[in-house]
Design a protein around this motif. Structure first.
Motif, PDB file in Angstrom:
ATOM      1  N   PHE A   9      39.750  33.567  43.074  1.00  0.00           N
ATOM      2  CA  PHE A   9      38.819  34.680  43.249  1.00  0.00           C
ATOM      3  C   PHE A   9      37.800  34.703  42.107  1.00  0.00           C
ATOM      4  O   PHE A   9      36.614  34.912  42.317  1.00  0.00           O
ATOM      5  N   GLN A  54      33.972  34.374  42.782  1.00  0.00           N
ATOM      6  CA  GLN A  54      33.109  35.485  42.398  1.00  0.00           C
ATOM      7  C   GLN A  54      31.950  34.972  41.554  1.00  0.00           C
ATOM      8  O   GLN A  54      30.913  35.603  41.446  1.00  0.00           O
ATOM      9  N   ASN A 105      36.803  45.306  43.524  1.00  0.00           N
ATOM     10  CA  ASN A 105      37.277  44.092  44.197  1.00  0.00           C
ATOM     11  C   ASN A 105      36.811  44.020  45.642  1.00  0.00           C
ATOM     12  O   ASN A 105      36.478  42.944  46.140  1.00  0.00           O
ATOM     13  N   GLY A 120      34.510  41.213  47.371  1.00  0.00           N
ATOM     14  CA  GLY A 120      35.029  40.409  48.484  1.00  0.00           C
ATOM     15  C   GLY A 120      36.402  39.798  48.247  1.00  0.00           C
ATOM     16  O   GLY A 120      36.717  38.752  48.814  1.00  0.00           O
ATOM     17  N   HIS A 121      37.229  40.417  47.427  1.00  0.00           N
ATOM     18  CA  HIS A 121      38.586  39.915  47.218  1.00  0.00           C
ATOM     19  C   HIS A 121      39.357  39.990  48.535  1.00  0.00           C
ATOM     20  O   HIS A 121      39.450  41.051  49.147  1.00  0.00           O
ATOM     21  N   THR A 160      33.160  35.837  49.694  1.00  0.00           N
ATOM     22  CA  THR A 160      33.110  36.130  48.254  1.00  0.00           C
ATOM     23  C   THR A 160      32.009  35.349  47.549  1.00  0.00           C
ATOM     24  O   THR A 160      31.212  35.916  46.807  1.00  0.00           O
TER      25      THR A 160
END
Ligand SMILES: Nc1ncnc2c1ncn2[C@@H]1O[C@H](COP(=O)(O)OP(=O)(O)O)[C@@H](O)[C@H]1O
Ligand SMILES: [Mg+2]
Lengths: 485, 270
Positions: free
Chosen positions: A436, A440, B53, B57-58, B80
């Motif tokens: 993630f 991100q 989050n 886009g977690h 994400t």
């Protein structure tokens, strides 16, 4: 919106790998019928015009092999191998007596190696790497032989060495890995067909990297190559080994033996990128890679360094080891082993400390994806006389997904009180959090996985020669490539 | 609406999200215009990081209702990495370590993925080094950290500075800072705040998540929102932060309006 746990699924998709070297070359071959007996061994020996001592050695090995059973202690599972259904000799048909110069090499062979990214054209090669190209049971060409010969370096196929330098072969063959060593080493000793021979004379720093590229092409054929590298006092050589095979549904056996010898103050750096066909996503086919690699630091202050990147093969069973005989000698083992789909690897090293002040370093990185099983197995042995010897071992495992496995079996035997050993081990999962974080920052899932895996292997990649390091990084990328969800 | 009216960068309507089988966001509304800095405050566990989050886009967070528009377009259907490339940046409350990958290499790969997305030319290593060193100076981050693996062995303060550094290099359109102040001493806090203030721009919006008023004396927000039980229960100007500091979060709970959507049993309807 996706739910938690999807990263496992994405990794599954990611690890559907594609094998880029799976083509077959259509060549006429000269092969012996399947099966193994003394006549087959005599035939192989005769085809190679071997001196009597070698045939005798092969036969002794064969007779010993008959008394052995296949080892079962490795953490790998496979159906029984029928040794009578294997073809033990297969060579592309030579026009005459085999090529004497590069100009005489079959263009089909040149094209095959060209396709694998190995140019046998000396003029076309960018940098200082000499290549011995082995196709099934024989060496088809060796580049820069003459140039290296000028400074006394012998770099040729094993078969040529047997004919041209029998005294060196007789002296060193089996001196590190005796034919009695283990089941696969005995088999190899009986039936080995070709491989490379390197001899670096006293005080010579070999000016180019020496490399062998092994290609399995014929079906139902086993490849049993033998490599012998001798570094005389004060010499240095860096040797690279690469390998690929076509995609087939049947398993194929590759049982090689590699022996390295360093005399006083000599150094051998041996690097492997092993990319044999790993089998398909369901675990069908692939190479059984059962290899015995060992180096003997015979002289004082000598050094043997193994670096390996193992991404191919259905099963890998391999422990490049060092016998540290000479005082102050150094052994190193740097390994990345990736198992994906249904691949299994049981790999590691043995560091046998005999001389005083000997040191060894073991860095092992195992990556498991899909249903892959990855085992590190290592032995560090400090003999009675190995005063002040030291070992540092680090074994890290990285898991991609939740169906794969990582196992570590470090064995230690210490025979004196002045030795020091350090061992570190870790197992980690590629975390959702890491992925993630990368995504991100704009990186794709694929790039993120590749980056995390490459970071994990950094210490090993640093050891590889430049050209190889780049190839290894790409290879890891390809091995983990797939459609990203 | 007239053409002269400003378009919001972010519009969140009735957002609901679950994690670990539990509903955390329960009908959250929030609108942020370009050029604004909004503070989101709230007690531990109120859902601040969940909001951050979800916006980033977690995939571990499941959106169960509501809508999020980013620069006039639906955000929730975007991956994400696409969100990141479109200019959404999250400074993590707990930055993640990536062993073996240098901070500089990571950040350049990140910047290049964004540049590529915009159809711009990738930055070469030399230009990048000049850029990143300049920015590192602004947040007084030791340059040696750039050659070390991402966040590995960084102190808490170094990790937070690294987040701000990344923000400054990537120049997002919407930056979400999740408790970037926590664990910082006052000097570090001032440095981080000045970094954030230097990023203020008419084209950019920022969400500063914190549960202390302290940070907001250095980063003066245009709006302050109080998050409680997954909804914004109070909004106001910068004075609201001070009021909160004085009265505590309990004060907002009493005023908490009834949720519009079906309530969970643990939230008493007033
Ligand atoms: N992965 C998770 N699984 C279960 N519960 C979670 C998870 N992540 C957060 N929560 C819960 O969601 C609530 C809100 O968490 P969070 O958004 O991190 O709050 P804040 O950032 O405001 O302190 C907390 O009660 C927390 O325990
Ligand atoms: Mg939080």
């Amino acid at each position: 919106m996706k739910k938690a746990g999807t990263s496992t699924k994405v990794i599954e998709e990611l690890t559907n790998q594609e094998y880029r070297y799976g083509f077959v070359t259509d060549v006429d071959t000269d092969s012996v019928p399947p099966g193994l007996n003394e006549d087959v061994i005599r035939l192989i020996s005769a085809k190679k015009n071997e001196p009597p001592f070698l045939l005798e050695w092969r036969l002794r090995a064969y007779r010993h092999w008959l008394t052995l059973r296949e080892p079962k202690w490795a953490h790998v599972h496979y159906p029984p191998i029928d040794y009578q259904s294997i073809v033990y000799y297969s060579a592309p048909k030579a026009k005459k007596d085999g090529p004497r110069s590069l100009d005489e090499v079959d263009p089909e062979m040149l094209a095959t190696f060209e396709k694998l990214g190995i140019s046998l054209n000396e003029q076309k090669r960018l940098s200082g790497v000499a290549v011995d190209a082995v196709f099934d049971s024989v060496s088809v060409a060796t580049t820069f032989k003459e140039k290296l010969g000028e400074i006394g370096v012998i770099f040729c196929s094993f078969s040529d060495a047997v004919v041209n330098h029998p005294e060196l072969i007789e002296k060193y063959l089996g001196s590190v890995v005796p034919y009695t060593d283990n089941f696969f080493a005995s088999l190899n000793s009986a039936v080995f067909t070709d491989g490379s021979f390197c001899f670096i004379p006293k005080g010579v720093r070999c000016p180019m990297e020496l490399s062998t590229y092994f290609r399995i092409n014929a079906a139902n054929t086993g490849q049993f190559e033998r490599t012998l590298i001798v570094a005389e006092a004060g010499s240095y050589v860096s040797y690279l080994e690469g390998c690929t095979a076509p995609m087939r549904d049947e398993n194929q056996l590759h049982a090689a033996v590699v022996e390295l010898i360093t005399h006083d103050n000599a150094q051998i750096k041996y690097s492997t990128v092993q990319n044999w066909y790993p089998g398909d996503a369901q675990g069908r086919g692939g190479i059984f890679n059962f290899v015995t690699k060992r180096g003997k630091c015979l002289g004082v202050n000598s050094k043997i360094s193994w670096s390996q990147v193992e991404t191919g093969s259905a099963i890998t069973w391999k422990y490049p080891s060092c016998i540290l005989l000479g005082d102050n000698s150094i052994g190193e083992f740097y390994s990345v082993a990736l198992t994906n789909n249904y691949q299994q690897a049981d790999t590691g090293t043995k560091m046998i400390h005999i001389g005083k002040n000997t040191t060894s370093t073991i860095i092992s990185k195992g990556i498991s994806a899909g249903h892959g099983q990855n085992t590190y197995r290592g032995l560090v042995k400090m003999g009675k006389g190995a005063k002040n010897s030291r070992n540092y071992s680090q074994c890290d495992s990285l898991l991609l997904g939740d169906k794969c496995g990582a196992h570590t079996f470090p064995y230690v035997e210490v025979g004196n009180s002045s030795s020091r050993l350090e061992h570190e081990a870790s197992t980690s999962k590629i975390g959702e959090d890491q992925l993630f974080y990368c995504r991100q920052r704009g990186l794709s899932q694929e790039d993120a996985v590749s980056m995390i895996v490459n970071g994990f292997c950094k210490e090993v990649f640093r050891q590889l020669p430049m050209e190889f390091a780049v190839e290894a990084q790409k290879l890891l990328g390809v091995s983990l490539e797939g459609s990203v969800g | 609406m007239t053409g002269s009216k400003k378009k919001p960068i972010l519009e969140v309507r009735g957002l609901r999200a679950r994690v670990g089988g539990k509903e955390i966001l329960r009908g959250l509304d929030l609108t942020i215009q370009a050029g604004e800095v909004h503070a989101i405050m709230g007690p531990n566990g109120s859902g601040k990081s969940t909001l951050a989050n979800v916006l980033a886009g977690h995939e571990g967070y499941e959106v169960t209702g509501g809508q999020v528009m980013y620069r006039g377009k639906d955000l929730l259907s975007v991956s994400t990495e696409e969100r990141a490339r479109e200019g959404i940046f999250l400074a993590f409350q707990y930055p993640v370590e990536i062993p073996g990958i240098s901070t500089a290499y990571f950040l350049r790969a990140s910047l290049n993925s964004i540049l590529k997305h915009r159809g711009e030319e990738e930055i070469d290593p030399i230009d990048f080094l000049t850029l990143v060193k300049k920015k590192a100076k602004l947040v007084q981050m030791d340059q040696s950290l750039l050659n070390r693996p991402v966040n590995e062995g960084f102190s808490g303060g170094e990790k937070k500075r690294n987040e701000i550094l990344q923000m400054m290099v990537l120049e997002p359109r919407l930056a979400i800072l999740d408790e970037t102040d926590s664990g910082l001493d006052i000097d570090a806090l001032k440095i981080v705040a000045s970094g954030v203030n230097a990023m203020r721009d008419p084209e950019r919006a920022m969400i500063v998540v914190t549960h202390y008023q302290r940070l907001l004396t250095y980063i003066v927000p245009d709006r302050v929102h109080v998050l409680s039980h997954g909804r914004i229960v109070k909004s106001g100007g910068k004075e609201l932060a001070l009021e909160l500091e004085e009265k505590g979060y309990a004060w907002t709970e009493i005023d908490s309006p009834a949720p519009a959507a079906p309530t969970s049993p643990d939230v008493p309807a007033s």
